[in-house]
Design an enzyme around this catalytic site. Structure first.
Site, PDB file in Angstrom:
ATOM      1  N   HIS A 107      15.945  10.808 -80.664  1.00 17.65           N
ATOM      2  CA  HIS A 107      14.668  11.367 -81.111  1.00 17.65           C
ATOM      3  C   HIS A 107      14.764  11.837 -82.567  1.00 17.65           C
ATOM      4  CE1 HIS A 107      14.480  12.393 -76.637  1.00 17.65           C
ATOM      5  NE2 HIS A 107      13.423  11.646 -76.810  1.00 17.65           N
ATOM      6  N   VAL A 118      19.644   4.553 -80.923  1.00 20.25           N
ATOM      7  CA  VAL A 118      20.841   5.351 -81.232  1.00 20.25           C
ATOM      8  C   VAL A 118      21.685   5.440 -79.965  1.00 20.25           C
ATOM      9  CG1 VAL A 118      21.674   7.615 -81.974  1.00 20.25           C
ATOM     10  CG2 VAL A 118      19.608   6.657 -82.990  1.00 20.25           C
ATOM     11  N   LYS A 173      14.449   1.317 -78.096  1.00 19.69           N
ATOM     12  CA  LYS A 173      15.005   1.429 -76.746  1.00 19.69           C
ATOM     13  C   LYS A 173      13.923   1.166 -75.701  1.00 19.69           C
ATOM     14  CE  LYS A 173      16.971   4.563 -73.528  1.00 19.69           C
ATOM     15  NZ  LYS A 173      15.719   5.082 -72.944  1.00 19.69           N
TER      16      LYS A 173
HETATM   17  P1  AMP Z   1      10.931   9.954 -74.770  1.00 28.67           P
HETATM   18  O1  AMP Z   1      11.038  11.420 -75.060  1.00 28.67           O
HETATM   19  O2  AMP Z   1      12.001   9.439 -73.885  1.00 28.67           O
HETATM   20  O3  AMP Z   1       9.533   9.558 -74.349  1.00 28.67           O
HETATM   21  O4  AMP Z   1      11.173   9.216 -76.151  1.00 28.67           O
HETATM   22  C1  AMP Z   1      10.413   9.536 -77.285  1.00 28.67           C
HETATM   23  C2  AMP Z   1      10.653   8.479 -78.336  1.00 28.67           C
HETATM   24  O5  AMP Z   1      12.033   8.443 -78.675  1.00 28.67           O
HETATM   25  C3  AMP Z   1      10.292   7.067 -77.836  1.00 28.67           C
HETATM   26  O6  AMP Z   1       9.657   6.357 -78.888  1.00 28.67           O
HETATM   27  C4  AMP Z   1      11.635   6.474 -77.512  1.00 28.67           C
HETATM   28  O7  AMP Z   1      11.661   5.067 -77.624  1.00 28.67           O
HETATM   29  C5  AMP Z   1      12.513   7.119 -78.579  1.00 28.67           C
HETATM   30  N1  AMP Z   1      13.910   7.113 -78.158  1.00 28.67           N
HETATM   31  C6  AMP Z   1      14.414   7.530 -76.960  1.00 28.67           C
HETATM   32  N2  AMP Z   1      15.742   7.316 -76.913  1.00 28.67           N
HETATM   33  C7  AMP Z   1      16.086   6.748 -78.100  1.00 28.67           C
HETATM   34  C8  AMP Z   1      17.310   6.287 -78.666  1.00 28.67           C
HETATM   35  N3  AMP Z   1      18.463   6.352 -77.985  1.00 28.67           N
HETATM   36  N4  AMP Z   1      17.294   5.767 -79.902  1.00 28.67           N
HETATM   37  C9  AMP Z   1      16.129   5.680 -80.617  1.00 28.67           C
HETATM   38  N5  AMP Z   1      14.941   6.097 -80.132  1.00 28.67           N
HETATM   39  C10 AMP Z   1      14.909   6.624 -78.903  1.00 28.67           C
END
Ligand code: AMP
Length: 282
Positions: A37, A176, A149
C-alpha cells in the site's frame, strides 16, 4: 496529516487545493496497511501535489461474511504508517457515509467479472465498482492508484472509468513482495507459521510456469502446475490461468496478444491468496 470521516468537510478541504491548481492523487485501500500500500502512496506522492489515502472495509465486495468479519482492522497503526509515508489526507468514511441507503446498484462488467476471481467470488466486482465509483465522486482525484496484484480489479476499474467517463488517470503499480517472493497482502497476517512457510509456493510456481510459456502448450503447463500443487500440504489451488492482461480471457494463440499474465488463486489453510506475473516483466 488531516483526517476526514465526512464527505462535505473533505470536499471543502480538497476544493481549496484544487482552486489553487494543485493535483490530487487517490489511493483507495481497506487498511491493514503494508509496504505494498505504501508504495502506492509513494508513487501518488511523486506524481501529485496532494495524496489522499482512503481506508474503508467495503462490505459490498465481500461474498463471504466470515472473510468480512475477520478482515484485519488496524486503524491506529495505519494512521502512523501513512503519516510516516507523508500522506496528506486520510479519508476514513463511516458505513453511513458510504451507504446512506441499501444500494441496489448493479454493474455488468461482462466477461471481466465471469473469469478467474469472478467465478469464485460472485458479486465481488459489483461491490468494487460501487465503492470505487463512490470514492472517485467524493475525492475527484486527478489520478487514482491501484496495485497490479489485483489485476482483475484493475481491469474492471479501467472499464468502469471508461464507461462512466470519470475524468481520472488510472495508474497500475507493481506488486511489492516479501523477501521470499510472497506478494504482500493484508491477509498474510492471518497465516499460521506453517502456512506462511508454504505461501511463497504461489509465486515460485508462477515464475516456474513463466519459463515454459511459448515452449509447451498452455494446457500442459496448467496440468503440471495443478499436479505439483496438489502435493503441497495445506494448499488448495482454485485456478491457474494464462490470460491476456487487458481482457483477462484465456490465451490460446500467444503471438496475437501484446501483454500476457499468469494468474493464480489458492487457499493456504483458510486464507485465500492471489498472485500474478506478467510474461514480459523481469
Ligand atoms: P486492499 O487494501 O487489499 O484493497 O488494497 C488496496 C490497494 O493496494 C489495491 O489497489 C491493491 O491492489 C494494492 N495492493 C495490495 N497489495 C499490494 C502489493 N503487495 N503490492 C502493490 N500493491 C498492492
Amino acid at each position: 496529516m488531516r483526517i476526514f470521516t465526512q464527505v462535505n468537510t473533505l470536499h471543502n478541504y480538497l476544493n481549496s487545493y484544487r482552486k489553487a491548481g494543485k493535483t490530487i492523487g487517490l489511493v483507495p485501500t481497506m487498511g491493514a496497511l503494508h509496504s505494498g500500500h505504501l508504495s502506492l502512496v509513494a508513487q501518488a506522492k511523486r506524481e501529485n501535489d496532494l495524496v489522499v489515502c482512503s481506508i474503508y472495509v467495503n462490505p459490498t465486495q465481500f461474498n463471504n461474511p466470515a472473510d468480512l468479519s475477520t478482515y484485519p482492522r488496524t486503524l491506529k497503526a495505519d494512521r502512523k504508517l501513512l503519516k510516516n509515508a507523508a500522506s496528506d489526507v486520510l479519508f476514513v468514511p463511516t458505513d453511513e457515509v458510504m451507504y446512506p441507503q441499501e444500494t441496489r446498484l448493479r454493474f455488468d462488467f461482462g466477461a471481466l467479472e465471469t473469469v478467474m476471481e469472478g467465478k469464485f467470488r460472485p458479486g465481488h466486482f459489483n461491490g468494487v465498482g460501487i465503492v470505487v465509483s463512490k470514492l472517485l465522486h467524493m475525492v475527484l482525484p486527478d489520478a487514482a492508484y491501484f496495485g497490479q496484484k489485483d489485476l482483475q480489479q484493475f481491469a474492471v476499474i479501467q472499464q468502469l472509468i471508461k464507461d462512466l467517463s470519470f475524468n481520472v488517470r488510472l495508474v497500475r503499480c507493481p506488486t511489492v513482495r516479501e523477501a521470499d517472493g510472497l506478494a504482500m497482502s493484508s491477509r498474510n497476517a492471518r497465516l499460521s507459521a506453517d502456512e506462511r512457510k508454504i505461501a511463497p509456493v504461489l509465486y515460485r510456481t508462477l515464475q516456474w510456469a513463466k519459463q515454459w510459456i511459448g515452449q509447451i502448450p498452455v494446457l500442459e503447463i496448467q496440468q503440471v502446475v495443478a499436479g505439483q500443487l496438489a502435493n503441497v500440504p495445506l494448499l488448495r489451488l482454485e485456478y491457474f490461468e494464462v490470460v491476456d492482461s487487458n481482457t483477462l480471457l484465456p490465451v490460446e494463440n500467444l503471438p496475437t496478444h501484446s501483454q500476457i499474465s499468469l494468474c493464480m488463486a489458492a487457499y493456504v489453510g483458510e486464507i485465500r491468496l492471489i498472485d500474478n506475473v506478467f510474461l514480459d516483466e523481469t
